[in-house]
Enzyme design. Structure first.
Site, mmCIF file in Angstrom:
data_model
loop_
_atom_site.group_PDB
_atom_site.id
_atom_site.type_symbol
_atom_site.label_atom_id
_atom_site.label_comp_id
_atom_site.label_asym_id
_atom_site.label_seq_id
_atom_site.Cartn_x
_atom_site.Cartn_y
_atom_site.Cartn_z
ATOM 1 N N GLY A 84 0.828 -1.205 0.000
ATOM 2 C CA GLY A 84 0.000 0.000 0.000
ATOM 3 C C GLY A 84 0.859 1.251 0.000
ATOM 4 O O GLY A 84 1.989 1.248 0.491
ATOM 5 N N HIS A 316 -3.383 -6.283 11.930
ATOM 6 C CA HIS A 316 -2.813 -6.063 10.593
ATOM 7 C C HIS A 316 -1.509 -6.842 10.408
ATOM 8 O O HIS A 316 -0.442 -6.280 10.192
ATOM 9 C CB HIS A 316 -2.573 -4.572 10.345
ATOM 10 C CG HIS A 316 -2.550 -4.221 8.890
ATOM 11 N ND1 HIS A 316 -2.905 -2.985 8.421
ATOM 12 C CD2 HIS A 316 -2.228 -4.955 7.790
ATOM 13 C CE1 HIS A 316 -2.788 -2.950 7.100
ATOM 14 N NE2 HIS A 316 -2.364 -4.150 6.702
#
Length: 351
Positions: A84, A316
């Site tokens: 990302g 995460h």
């Protein structure tokens, strides 16, 4: 900071003994590394990037106008150890002609593995039942025929069809599908955009997947409405950003099956947390497995979803295998080297 004529690279976190020698072992570079085993101090980073040719950052470091101005005109490349890049001002990088590297593909299998794990955990009440054992409540629990039961991922004699739906159908989704087929998933539907009309490339890709997965009976692009209504397991693996913000909202969740499980291993912003909490409490869906949550890492124990028994939340860790993190670090370093030395970057984002 030294004043050598060698190109200088600033690294916002040590990448460990398997990766750092790729940089520190070079005689043609200077390397400045944040010295602590903690998130890089912003003030330190702003001071040390002055005059740097390359900056290697983590997903927690913002590459914005302030950082680029601090680095100055010598900056050639910025590389992130992440797939990302929401922490990057890509418009400003493009204006300045600064190259950008990231780390796609190498984390595909790790995230796919974790996605399946969350699907199993959410469906089989693993979070809630694990907490009962940890808190010493197991001896006080009374057995009953359907205690702690949840929907089965694999098909059964009385329920022979299993449909997995994907919001986003890139490499990680396809790798996840391959794993789920081994569990007996029979049908796959997906939505990559608001339009369900497939391109010729998608059609060819889907045909190849069906050939490779002969027990999969169908693979079909569908509308968001159909995705909600037909998925037994819904996997969210679309990119983050304004275009996908809260795609999974109250309206979508209300259309889902009562036994459906939702898994998000993409970005927290795709799922409306308030709507998901309502869906779980009121029984619109069965359960949820989340590796990402909107607003993370500010997800304290008091967060409503943390306390919801049918919601499993991980911090995460989709790419958190030793092998994958070494591969990500190596790719991030090779991107920096390519950019600083004016050579090919193995994973350069086109700006």
């Amino acid at each position: 900071m030294a004043s050598s004529q060698k190109p200088r690279v600033v690294v916002s976190r040590s990448l460990g003994s398997d990766v750092m020698p790729l940089l520190t072992g070079r005689a043609d570079l200077e390397v400045d590394v944040w010295p602590d085993d903690d998130s890089c101090d912003r003030k330190w980073l702003l001071e040390h990037v002055k005059g740097a040719s390359g900056i290697l950052v983590m997903v927690t470091d913002k590459v914005d106008l302030e950082l680029l101005d601090a680095a100055g005109p010598s900056l050639r490349v910025v590389s992130t150890m992440s797939v990302g890049y929401e922490h990057f001002d890509t418009v400003e990088l493009s204006k300045r002609g600064i190259r950008m590297g990231y780390t796609p593909d190498v984390l595909t299998d790790a995230v796919a593995d974790l996605t399946v794990m969350l699907a199993l955990m959410a469906g089989r009440n693993a979070g809630h039942t694990f907490s009962l054992v940890q808190s010493g409540q197991w001896p006080r629990m009374h057995w009953s025929p359907f205690a702690f039961c949840g929907p089965q991922l694999s098909p059964t004699l009385t329920s022979p069809k299993r449909t997995v739906g994907f919001l986003g159908f890139g490499r990680i989704s396809q790798a996840t599908l391959t794993r789920l087929v081994a569990f007996g998933v029979t049908h796959c539907i997906y939505s990559s955009r608001t339009s369900s009309t497939p391109s010729s490339t998608q059609t060819a890709r889907d045909a190849a997947l069906l050939e490779r997965l002969p027990t999969l009976q169908s693979l079909t692009p569908v509308s968001m409405d159909t995705l909600a209504k037909e998925s037994d397991l819904l996997v969210v693996l679309a990119p983050g950003g304004p275009e996908t913000y809260h795609l999974i909202d109250e309206g979508f969740l209300r259309k889902m099956k009562k036994h459906a499980v939702l898994v998000n291993t993409a970005r927290g912003t795709l799922v409306d947390s308030d709507a998901l909490l309502k869906a779980l409490k009121e029984g619109w869906i069965w359960g949820a497995g989340l590796d990402v949550v909107e607003g993370e890492p500010e997800v304290p124990g008091s967060h409503p979803l943390v306390g919801e028994p049918r919601c499993v939340i991980l911090p995460h860790i989709g790419s958190a295998t030793i092998e994958t993190r070494i591969d990500m670090g190596t790719l991030a370093v090779n991107n920096i080297l390519g950019g600083v030395l004016g050579e090919v970057m193995p994973a350069e984002l086109s700006l």
